[in-house]
Design a protein around this motif. Structure first.
Motif, PDB file in Angstrom:
ATOM      1  N   VAL A 171       0.702  -1.154   0.002  1.00 38.58           N
ATOM      2  CA  VAL A 171      -0.346   0.179   0.112  1.00 38.58           C
ATOM      3  C   VAL A 171       0.646   1.327  -0.046  1.00 38.58           C
ATOM      4  CG1 VAL A 171      -1.737   0.983   1.027  1.00 38.58           C
ATOM      5  CG2 VAL A 171      -1.908  -1.328   1.310  1.00 38.58           C
ATOM      6  N   LEU A 172       1.036   2.158  -0.947  1.00 38.30           N
ATOM      7  CA  LEU A 172       1.559   3.272  -1.576  1.00 38.30           C
ATOM      8  C   LEU A 172       0.310   4.825  -1.183  1.00 38.30           C
ATOM      9  CD1 LEU A 172       3.911   4.657  -2.090  1.00 38.30           C
ATOM     10  CD2 LEU A 172       2.839   4.793  -4.074  1.00 38.30           C
ATOM     11  N   ASP A 173       0.603   4.764   0.759  1.00 37.11           N
ATOM     12  CA  ASP A 173      -0.376   5.911   0.483  1.00 37.11           C
ATOM     13  C   ASP A 173       0.181   6.902   0.745  1.00 37.11           C
ATOM     14  OD1 ASP A 173      -2.194   7.470   1.766  1.00 37.11           O
ATOM     15  OD2 ASP A 173      -2.077   6.945   3.435  1.00 37.11           O
ATOM     16  N   ALA A 174      -0.063   7.816  -0.414  1.00 35.16           N
ATOM     17  CA  ALA A 174       0.732   8.956  -1.062  1.00 35.16           C
ATOM     18  C   ALA A 174      -0.129  10.259  -0.783  1.00 35.16           C
ATOM     19  CB  ALA A 174       1.458   9.169  -2.595  1.00 35.16           C
ATOM     20  N   GLY A 175       0.228  11.058   0.958  1.00 35.82           N
ATOM     21  CA  GLY A 175      -1.160  12.023   0.757  1.00 35.82           C
ATOM     22  C   GLY A 175      -0.407  13.573   0.710  1.00 35.82           C
ATOM     23  N   GLY A 176      -0.725  14.696   1.084  1.00 37.47           N
ATOM     24  CA  GLY A 176       0.154  15.863   0.829  1.00 37.47           C
ATOM     25  C   GLY A 176       1.604  16.182   1.951  1.00 37.47           C
ATOM     26  N   ASP A 233       2.138  -9.509  -5.569  1.00 35.60           N
ATOM     27  CA  ASP A 233       0.386  -9.285  -6.295  1.00 35.60           C
ATOM     28  C   ASP A 233       0.335  -8.605  -6.612  1.00 35.60           C
ATOM     29  OD1 ASP A 233       0.635 -12.535  -5.854  1.00 35.60           O
ATOM     30  OD2 ASP A 233      -0.041 -11.509  -3.981  1.00 35.60           O
ATOM     31  N   ALA A 234       0.436  -6.850  -6.395  1.00 32.89           N
ATOM     32  CA  ALA A 234       0.169  -5.802  -6.472  1.00 32.89           C
ATOM     33  C   ALA A 234       0.583  -4.607  -5.721  1.00 32.89           C
ATOM     34  CB  ALA A 234      -1.387  -5.373  -6.230  1.00 32.89           C
ATOM     35  N   ILE A 235       0.271  -3.627  -6.359  1.00 31.79           N
ATOM     36  CA  ILE A 235       1.000  -1.848  -5.515  1.00 31.79           C
ATOM     37  C   ILE A 235      -0.007  -1.028  -5.426  1.00 31.79           C
ATOM     38  CG2 ILE A 235       2.339  -0.210  -5.613  1.00 31.79           C
ATOM     39  CD1 ILE A 235       4.522  -1.139  -6.578  1.00 31.79           C
ATOM     40  N   VAL A 236      -0.987  -1.219  -4.406  1.00 32.41           N
ATOM     41  CA  VAL A 236      -1.957   0.071  -4.778  1.00 32.41           C
ATOM     42  C   VAL A 236      -2.010   1.431  -4.204  1.00 32.41           C
ATOM     43  CG1 VAL A 236      -4.559   0.110  -3.751  1.00 32.41           C
ATOM     44  CG2 VAL A 236      -3.121  -2.314  -3.569  1.00 32.41           C
ATOM     45  N   MET A 237      -2.122   2.370  -5.015  1.00 35.13           N
ATOM     46  CA  MET A 237      -1.812   4.167  -5.113  1.00 35.13           C
ATOM     47  C   MET A 237      -2.853   4.603  -4.906  1.00 35.13           C
ATOM     48  SD  MET A 237       0.324   4.773  -8.243  1.00 35.13           S
ATOM     49  CE  MET A 237       0.485   6.257  -7.296  1.00 35.13           C
ATOM     50  N   VAL A 238      -3.253   5.121  -2.978  1.00 34.24           N
ATOM     51  CA  VAL A 238      -4.207   5.215  -2.357  1.00 34.24           C
ATOM     52  C   VAL A 238      -2.824   7.092  -2.016  1.00 34.24           C
ATOM     53  CG1 VAL A 238      -5.234   3.515  -2.076  1.00 34.24           C
ATOM     54  CG2 VAL A 238      -3.962   4.477  -0.543  1.00 34.24           C
ATOM     55  N   GLY A 239      -4.437   7.691  -1.444  1.00 34.50           N
ATOM     56  CA  GLY A 239      -3.915   8.761  -1.187  1.00 34.50           C
ATOM     57  C   GLY A 239      -4.139  10.057  -2.152  1.00 34.50           C
ATOM     58  N   GLY A 240      -4.060  11.877  -1.852  1.00 36.99           N
ATOM     59  CA  GLY A 240      -4.179  12.549  -2.777  1.00 36.99           C
ATOM     60  C   GLY A 240      -2.755  13.110  -3.785  1.00 36.99           C
ATOM     61  N   PHE A 241      -1.595  12.898  -3.605  1.00 32.98           N
ATOM     62  CA  PHE A 241      -1.321  13.185  -4.747  1.00 32.98           C
ATOM     63  C   PHE A 241      -0.613  11.484  -5.403  1.00 32.98           C
ATOM     64  CE2 PHE A 241       3.878  13.262  -4.532  1.00 32.98           C
ATOM     65  CZ  PHE A 241       4.228  13.721  -6.234  1.00 32.98           C
ATOM     66  N   PRO A 301      -1.418  12.702 -12.625  1.00 29.47           N
ATOM     67  CA  PRO A 301      -0.571  10.949 -13.480  1.00 29.47           C
ATOM     68  C   PRO A 301       1.236  10.770 -13.390  1.00 29.47           C
ATOM     69  CG  PRO A 301      -2.735  12.494 -13.953  1.00 29.47           C
ATOM     70  CD  PRO A 301      -2.214  13.485 -13.078  1.00 29.47           C
ATOM     71  N   LEU A 302       1.114  12.060 -13.037  1.00 25.41           N
ATOM     72  CA  LEU A 302       3.191  11.717 -13.293  1.00 25.41           C
ATOM     73  C   LEU A 302       3.222  10.315 -12.323  1.00 25.41           C
ATOM     74  CD1 LEU A 302       4.843  15.357 -13.501  1.00 25.41           C
ATOM     75  CD2 LEU A 302       5.332  12.976 -15.337  1.00 25.41           C
ATOM     76  N   LEU A 303       3.042  10.468 -10.718  1.00 22.88           N
ATOM     77  CA  LEU A 303       3.510   9.923 -10.020  1.00 22.88           C
ATOM     78  C   LEU A 303       2.919   8.443 -10.428  1.00 22.88           C
ATOM     79  CD1 LEU A 303       4.958   8.927  -7.355  1.00 22.88           C
ATOM     80  CD2 LEU A 303       2.146   9.286  -6.248  1.00 22.88           C
ATOM     81  N   GLN A 304       1.391   8.182 -10.988  1.00 22.81           N
ATOM     82  CA  GLN A 304       1.353   7.046 -11.460  1.00 22.81           C
ATOM     83  C   GLN A 304       2.365   6.103 -12.558  1.00 22.81           C
ATOM     84  OE1 GLN A 304      -2.851   7.567 -12.598  1.00 22.81           O
ATOM     85  NE2 GLN A 304      -3.579   8.122 -10.141  1.00 22.81           N
TER      86      GLN A 304
END
Length: 584
Positions: free
Chosen positions: A222-227, A390-398, A402-405
């Motif tokens: 889980v990649l939680d990228a916030g402010g 098996d996966a990377i889950v991207m959450v959080g406002g950041f 599209p660039l980070l994704q």
């Protein structure tokens, strides 16, 4: 189970609340009610973490977009000097060694208030706003406080002192301690994503997928990228859909505000300084034209969300007339002329009230943050417990960038990347789920080695000569010996004691045994003053009767989102639960 679970996601840049009733959760765990916030062209389910406090320093005037706008109006009328305006202050709690209970925050105009008051007033606003909305949903009667359970989110990489600070601020805001749970942000997001059907998730790769399709044994990051912070944890799915943590939470201060900081430094460079090199045009602009300054960064917030990996068209920002005029007055040249004397001469152009920026420069605002994130994830996936996910889950406002994704998908092209719709709300909605069903998380990994100090009888074969001291009863003891409670990397089963020790009184009249808790990040120290070991808190174990050798069994429960201490007197069987006081 409470009638209503209310969650507050107190973020660095944006905050919000959500709630759901018990019957709603049982029919659809992802369904919850939340507020729509609006400011200018921005509309979202979270509002900016900005608070305006009246000149009395005690009462709140407004929060969110309203606070921004009112303070800008006050600044425009030069009436702001006696008010208190704070923004993006959550990161003040991001400290390795601890937080002071009486810490002070400095506002945008230099005025200061106790940090606890600023946080509690903000939480109280969010609490009261939620209660009003939830009661509007019910005709005839209001939801009583006894029927509500509150969840407050914090980054998983925060230390124990910061968590305690937030708990106390929430209690000062009127939330009863026994009706409050602290939730870790990436865990909350993970729970939300586990309940999402396939059609509500995006993916990279040829097949549609979501965490709800994952069965026991599947692992994901889980990649939680916030402010402010980027929080990373790794989970494995257990039978029944419960989750266990595979590696201690990690991350850093690499969130979306780093992009804002980069844009600010870019603006400082192109606008320059006055005759006094210490006088930056942007600082003066912010001081004298707060409303325009806020509008500039609101415009940037909208534009930065659209900056993607493809395309070569320039990014256009609207420049406030007041800023252009200030550049002319201070620099004696137009903004376009000022730009020609910088490294951006061929990539940035100012025409009328528009600033046209080359895509290469605009993407550069993201470089440092994305590099820190991708490098950290690379290192993490080399750790044995994190291999073969098996996966990377991207959450959080950041994570909505599209660039980070693109950076994550390109860097980890062999791994599925799952991005839920409205990734910025995953933590908030997941916190509601966690409040209804906290048992979904079964185990966590200890971030630290925890221990306490003991004073065993001195043994010259085992103890340093310099640690030996004679106590008041004439016994030669080794002082400052580190006694390990939990080691960094240990698996901590939620709700169960990870360590059980028996401690004895050493004096006849002793009524309690004061115990300090120390932490080390990696190796187990021998003594509490070894390098890398420091005290984080204290608690006092009560003891009955009198005489030496009275014993208490102390069980340390580290698996929760907050630490718990269970003390059992061996003579009486009396059990007491204590919290470690981590605030100095």
């Amino acid at each position: 189970m409470s009638l209503l679970v209310a969650a507050i996601d107190f973020g660095t840049t944006y905050s919000g609340w959500a709630f759901s009733f018990k019957h709603e959760f049982e029919s659809d765990p992802t369904k919850c009610s939340a507020k729509n916030w609006s400011g200018g062209q921005l509309v979202s389910m979270k509002g900016p973490t900005c608070v305006l406090i009246n000149p009395d320093g005690q009462t709140l005037h407004s929060f969110g977009f309203d606070a921004e706008s009112k303070y800008a109006d006050l600044a425009g009328e030069e009436e702001h000097s006696t008010w208190y305006f704070f923004r993006r202050f959550k990161m003040k709690l991001f400290s390795q060694k601890g937080v002071q209970r009486d810490a002070i925050l400095e506002g945008e105009n230099g005025k200061k208030l106790p940090a606890k008051r600023v946080f509690s007033l903000s939480i109280k606003y969010l609490k009261d706003d939620l209660i009003k909305t939830s009661n509007d949903r019910i005709s005839g009667s209001a939801v009583g406080e006894a029927d509500m359970h509150w969840v407050l989110t914090v980054p998983a990489i925060w230390n124990d002192a910061a968590k305690q600070f937030m708990r106390e601020a929430a209690q000062d805001a009127g939330i009863a301690g026994d009706h409050l749970t602290i939730a870790l942000e990436p865990e909350a997001a993970s729970l939300y994503c586990r309940h999402l059907p396939i059609e509500k998730s995006e993916k990279s790769g040829p097949e549609k997928m979501s965490l709800s399709s994952f069965g026991p044994g599947k692992r994901y990051l889980v990649l939680d990228a916030g402010g402010g912070t980027v929080d990373i944890t790794v989970h494995e799915i257990l039978p029944g859909g419960r989750l266990k943590e595979l590696h201690k939470a990690s991350g850093g201060a690499w969130g979306g505000t780093k992009i804002d900081d980069a844009f600010y430094e870019f603006m400082v460079e192109i606008t320059g300084t006055g005759a006094d090199i210490r006088t930056k045009v942007m600082d003066k602009f912010k001081e004298e034209h707060m409303e325009d300054y806020i509008d500039l960064f609101r415009d940037f917030e909208i534009k930065k969300r659209a900056i993607g990996p493809d395309g070569d068209s320039k990014v256009t920002f609207k420049m406030p007339v007041a800023l252009l005029t200030m550049v002319q007055q201070i620099r004696n040249k137009t903004l376009d002329e000022a730009i020609k004397n910088t490294k951006y001469a061929s990539d940035v152009k100012s025409t009328s009230d528009k600033l046209r920026v080359n895509q290469k420069v605009a993407k550069g605002f993201f470089d440092a943050s994305m590099r820190s994130i991708t490098n950290h994830v690379k290192d993490l996936l080399r750790v044995p417990s994190c291999r073969n996910i098996d996966a990377i889950v991207m959450v959080g406002g950041f994570s909505e960038s599209p660039l980070l994704q693109h950076a994550i998908k390109q860097t980890f092209s062999s791994t599925q990347v799952i991005i839920p719709n409205e990734a910025g709300l995953a933590v908030l909605r997941g916190a509601v789920i966690f409040g209804h069903k906290p048992s979904m998380i079964t185990s966590r990994i200890s971030k630290y080695t925890y221990g306490t100090d003991i004073s065993p009888e001195f043994d010259p074969a085992k103890h340093s000569f310099f640690k030996g001291k004679i106590d008041k009863d004439g016994v030669h003891r080794c002082h400052g010996k580190f006694s390990t409670l939990v080691k960094s990397g240990d698996t901590l089963e939620v709700g169960k004691a990870q360590n059980e020790e028996i401690y004895s009184t050493v004096f006849d009249e002793q009524e309690e045994m004061g115990m300090d808790i120390y932490v080390a990040h990696n190796k187990v120290p021998e003594y509490i003053d070894d390098d890398g070991c420091y005290r984080i808190g204290t608690f006092s174990v009560p003891v009955s009767g009198r005489g030496k050798g009275r014993t208490v069994k102390v069980r340390m429960i580290f698996g929760g989102t907050e630490n718990d201490v269970e003390c059992e007197e061996m003579a009486t069987g009396k059990i007491t639960h204590l919290l470690v006081d981590c605030l100095s």
